[in-house]
Design a protein around this motif. Structure first.
Motif, mmCIF file in Angstrom:
data_model
loop_
_atom_site.group_PDB
_atom_site.id
_atom_site.type_symbol
_atom_site.label_atom_id
_atom_site.label_comp_id
_atom_site.label_asym_id
_atom_site.label_seq_id
_atom_site.Cartn_x
_atom_site.Cartn_y
_atom_site.Cartn_z
ATOM 1 N N ILE A 26 32.568 35.203 45.366
ATOM 2 C CA ILE A 26 31.575 34.138 45.238
ATOM 3 C C ILE A 26 32.010 33.087 44.244
ATOM 4 O O ILE A 26 31.802 31.903 44.435
ATOM 5 N N LEU A 27 32.577 33.540 43.130
ATOM 6 C CA LEU A 27 32.925 32.597 42.069
ATOM 7 C C LEU A 27 34.357 32.114 42.240
ATOM 8 O O LEU A 27 35.209 32.839 42.746
ATOM 9 N N HIS A 28 34.588 30.894 41.759
ATOM 10 C CA HIS A 28 35.919 30.318 41.938
ATOM 11 C C HIS A 28 36.845 30.560 40.769
ATOM 12 O O HIS A 28 38.057 30.613 40.935
ATOM 13 N N ARG A 29 36.312 30.640 39.557
ATOM 14 C CA ARG A 29 37.195 30.838 38.411
ATOM 15 C C ARG A 29 37.518 32.318 38.199
ATOM 16 O O ARG A 29 38.586 32.661 37.764
ATOM 17 N N ALA A 30 36.557 33.179 38.460
ATOM 18 C CA ALA A 30 36.796 34.591 38.192
ATOM 19 C C ALA A 30 37.805 35.143 39.192
ATOM 20 O O ALA A 30 37.882 34.703 40.329
ATOM 21 N N ALA A 46 31.524 39.852 37.704
ATOM 22 C CA ALA A 46 32.766 39.088 37.791
ATOM 23 C C ALA A 46 33.836 39.832 37.017
ATOM 24 O O ALA A 46 33.538 40.459 35.999
ATOM 25 N N TYR A 48 37.733 39.614 35.299
ATOM 26 C CA TYR A 48 38.929 38.875 34.885
ATOM 27 C C TYR A 48 39.918 39.910 34.410
ATOM 28 O O TYR A 48 39.585 40.766 33.597
ATOM 29 N N LYS A 51 44.290 41.023 31.097
ATOM 30 C CA LYS A 51 44.760 40.062 30.107
ATOM 31 C C LYS A 51 45.612 40.803 29.083
ATOM 32 O O LYS A 51 45.403 41.983 28.842
ATOM 33 N N ALA A 245 43.598 30.270 41.813
ATOM 34 C CA ALA A 245 44.082 29.597 40.603
ATOM 35 C C ALA A 245 43.254 30.064 39.438
ATOM 36 O O ALA A 245 42.059 30.208 39.536
ATOM 37 N N THR A 246 43.904 30.337 38.329
ATOM 38 C CA THR A 246 43.150 30.772 37.173
ATOM 39 C C THR A 246 42.509 29.545 36.566
ATOM 40 O O THR A 246 41.904 29.588 35.583
#
Lengths: 246, 411
Positions: A26-30, A46, A48, A51, A245-246
């Protein structure tokens, strides 16, 4: 096993779950995201990760998981911290922690609606988000809430009103059943250790031991259905947006 | 934590140079013209006062709650409004959990100024007992996905939530006539807030030497821009607030030009908001009037699985439902699990459901009357909509023609 018919406010039977819905990506950045709803309880998770680096106090030889729980309104209190801790331990048991040592995977959970069974909904959403992000897992964690009414009958997936009225309820998390690739899987596998395992159990209220085991059985059966739902929703995804894309 | 900074997404020099250089030819990376807004999608939650707004890739959720408190000493007959912004770490890898950073505070302040100082909300109507108890309205803004231009999206989300929020009715009663009785929603209809006008924030990004302006920057454009300006205006042409905090200097003639553009955009967005809220209100009113089953089988995008839904009054976007009551026989009717890639259909064992439209003049099953709440949130994947308008009837719309995207894309 008392098979009394219990009148539930929304007309469901004792073993009936609320309508499930799952949407992913659903989300574009995550890196991975999923929204899971059971009736009016809606949670968006979400992911990520991974890291570089681990927090202080975490073992750098293994990957670590960080959970951030965001309630719908109000400040973060002890209840949210408890949910974060339970979610973290549950997810740690399903993630492969040795593949990427010294990394942190963050899971952020946002509550959009709370109508009972919030923690199981969040666990299901987090698993779906982890799959969406492509984090390697041993198996999925499938969660269900099972309540015990005064009559001794177990009801599945209680709403908030029901949770407040009943004597006790338990949040149960089971591993999802593996699907054998071999067509002729021996039926002995059904009773293997995975099927009998339970990842997490959080109980509220007092319940007799017999009733607790009863809840476990009902919960496991329901989780088998939920994991089928998971599988179906994952299988239907075409690898569309692989380049995030991050 | 240093490790977080080490993982912050950085833009490549190529991307930076490209964005700057194509702006000289009036082009933008996502194909918009310099003064085009992205697609706006407004969705409502099941409860009143919950809204979710999607502006392109930016997503903001807003939740309004109310509480009775003591008023401030110097304003004993006015209620209070407080805005809390949460830059959720899920929106951007660089957002940290915990205390709000400076951008979060700035966003909260700009929205607060727009609402409070322009007297958009009527505070005196929130007073219950002068000097003793007033309603305190709390707006929680959760930024869920940062695709750029958070101020505009959050402002719209806050306005929509405030417009659809209903506070409980309370009267003075009891033995001595001094006790405050709060009425349940069933006993007395909850009341809406009185909002006089809608202050809409319009953000411009400044590039170059202060002569190139674009509206509604994406997050990549925001990384490259030289400065930012936000104008909060309403559809009457009043300027409610202006925010320009540092950045490249802009000539006053350009500012006047931007004000003209902002005024037009504000009027446009106001009409969209009003339209969406009206549809939502009509639907809610009709649901209260008739108790009926709403069954929607929605087949959207590839990551959903379809199930059947029973007795859901207000649906939020992504609808994929499956009856999980195989342990006992369902009494809901036939269950249907459809493979998401095939074209739709569903079952309707439901009774008649009223169309979500305003009136016969607008009723057209193949275009615009569908509630914006049923919109899905998969802008990039083709999907289908299926809304039951009656027993065994359904209509389909592809995303390209769905009202949400058709009427919400600004041109």
């Amino acid at each position: 096993m008392g098979a009394m018919t219990v009148d539930r406010a929304d007309g469901r039977s004792v073993n009936q779950l609320r309508p499930l819905a799952c949407s992913r990506n659903i989300l574009h950045r995550a890196h991975g995201s999923a929204r899971w709803s059971q009736g009016d309880t809606i949670v968006l998770a979400a992911v990520y990760g991974p890291k570089a680096g681990t927090k202080k106090g975490e073992n750098p030889e293994k990957a670590s998981i960080e959970v951030i729980w965001k309630p719908k309104t109000g400040q973060i209190g002890k209840l949210e911290k408890e949910y974060e801790m339970i979610l973290k331990r549950t997810l740690q048991s399903i993630c492969l922690m040795t593949i990427h040592p010294n990394t942190t995977t963050s899971i952020i959970v946002q509550v959009f609606g709370d109508d009972g069974a919030l923690l199981p909904c969040a666990i299901n959403a987090s698993c779906a988000a982890l799959v969406d992000a492509g984090i390697p897992l041993k198996h999925l964690a499938v969660a269900i809430c099972c309540g015990l009414t005064e009559g001794g009958s177990a009801i599945l997936d209680p709403t908030k009103a029901e949770e407040q009225k009943i004597q006790a309820f338990a949040y149960l998390v089971f591993p999802n059943s593996p699907l054998s690739i071999l067509p002729s899987a021996p039926s002995a596998e059904v009773d293997g250790p995975i099927e009998n395992g339970i990842i997490t159990s959080v109980t509220h209220g007092v319940m007799p031991v017999v009733d607790y085991f009863n809840c476990l059985e009902r919960g496991r059966a329901a989780c088998a259905k939920i994991s089928e739902f998971h599988r179906r929703s994952f299988e239907s995804q075409v690898p569309g947006d692989l380049t995030k894309a991050t | 934590m240093e490790q977080r900074l080490a993982n912050t997404w950085r833009m490549t020099n190529n991307e930076k140079k490209f964005i700057e250089s194509v702006l000289a030819s009036d082009l933008r990376v996502d194909g918009r013209r310099p003064f085009d807004y992205r697609d706006l999608t407004i969705k409502f939650g099941r409860e009143q006062g919950l809204s979710e707004v999607q502006l392109g890739q930016t997503r903001v959720m807003s939740y309004v709650t109310s509480q009775l408190v003591q008023p401030y000493r110097d304003r004993p007959n006015e209620g209070t409004l407080s805005i809390f912004t949460e830059f959720s770490p899920m929106a951007d890898p660089s957002f940290e959990a915990g205390r709000p950073g400076e951008f979060a505070v700035e966003l909260g302040r700009v929205i607060d100024r727009g609402l409070r100082e322009s007297s958009a909300m009527d505070m005196e109507s929130l007073c219950v007992v002068v000097g003793k108890s007033v309603w305190s309205i709390r707006v929680d803004l959760h930024i869920v996905d940062n695709g750029g231009n958070l101020i505009d999206a959050a402002n719209i989300a806050a306005l929509v939530a405030l417009l659809t929020f209903r506070r409980p009715d309370c009267t003075l009663g009891g033995d001595d006539g001094q006790e405050l009785i709060m009425h349940d929603a069933e006993v007395r209809e909850p009341l809406p807030l009185i909002i006089h006008h809608l202050p809409i924030a319009v953000t411009f990004a400044v590039f170059g030497e202060g002569n190139i302006m674009v509206i509604d920057p994406t997050h990549k454009e925001e990384m490259v821009m030289g400065g930012k300006m936000t104008f909060t205006m309403n559809s009457n042409g009043d300027i409610c607030a202006v925010q320009k905090a540092g950045g490249v200097g802009v000539m006053s003639s350009i500012i006047m030009q931007c004000l003209q553009i902002a005024s037009a955009k504000a009027a446009d967005i106001t009409s969209k908001i009003k339209h969406a809220v009206e549809i939502y209100n009509t639907e809610r009113a009709s649901q209260k009037a008739n108790h009926y089953l709403l069954e929607v089988a929605n087949q959207v995008s590839l990551s959903d699985v379809i199930m059947k839904e029973k007795q859901v009054e207000n649906l939020i976007e992504h609808l994929a439902y499956m009856p999980l009551d195989e342990l006992e026989n369902s009494n809901q009717g036939d269950a249907l699990a459809v493979d998401t890639r095939t074209k739709h259909e569903s079952i309707s064992q439901g009774r008649y459901t009223r169309a979500f439209v305003r009136g016969p003049a607008n009723w057209d099953p193949y275009s615009r009357g569908i509630s914006s709440r049923l919109a899905t949130s998969f802008p990039t994947l083709p999907g289908f909509w299926c809304v039951l308008l009656g027993p065994k009837t359904f209509l389909l719309e592809t995303e390209e023609t769905t009202l949400l995207h058709a009427e919400n894309s600004l041109g």
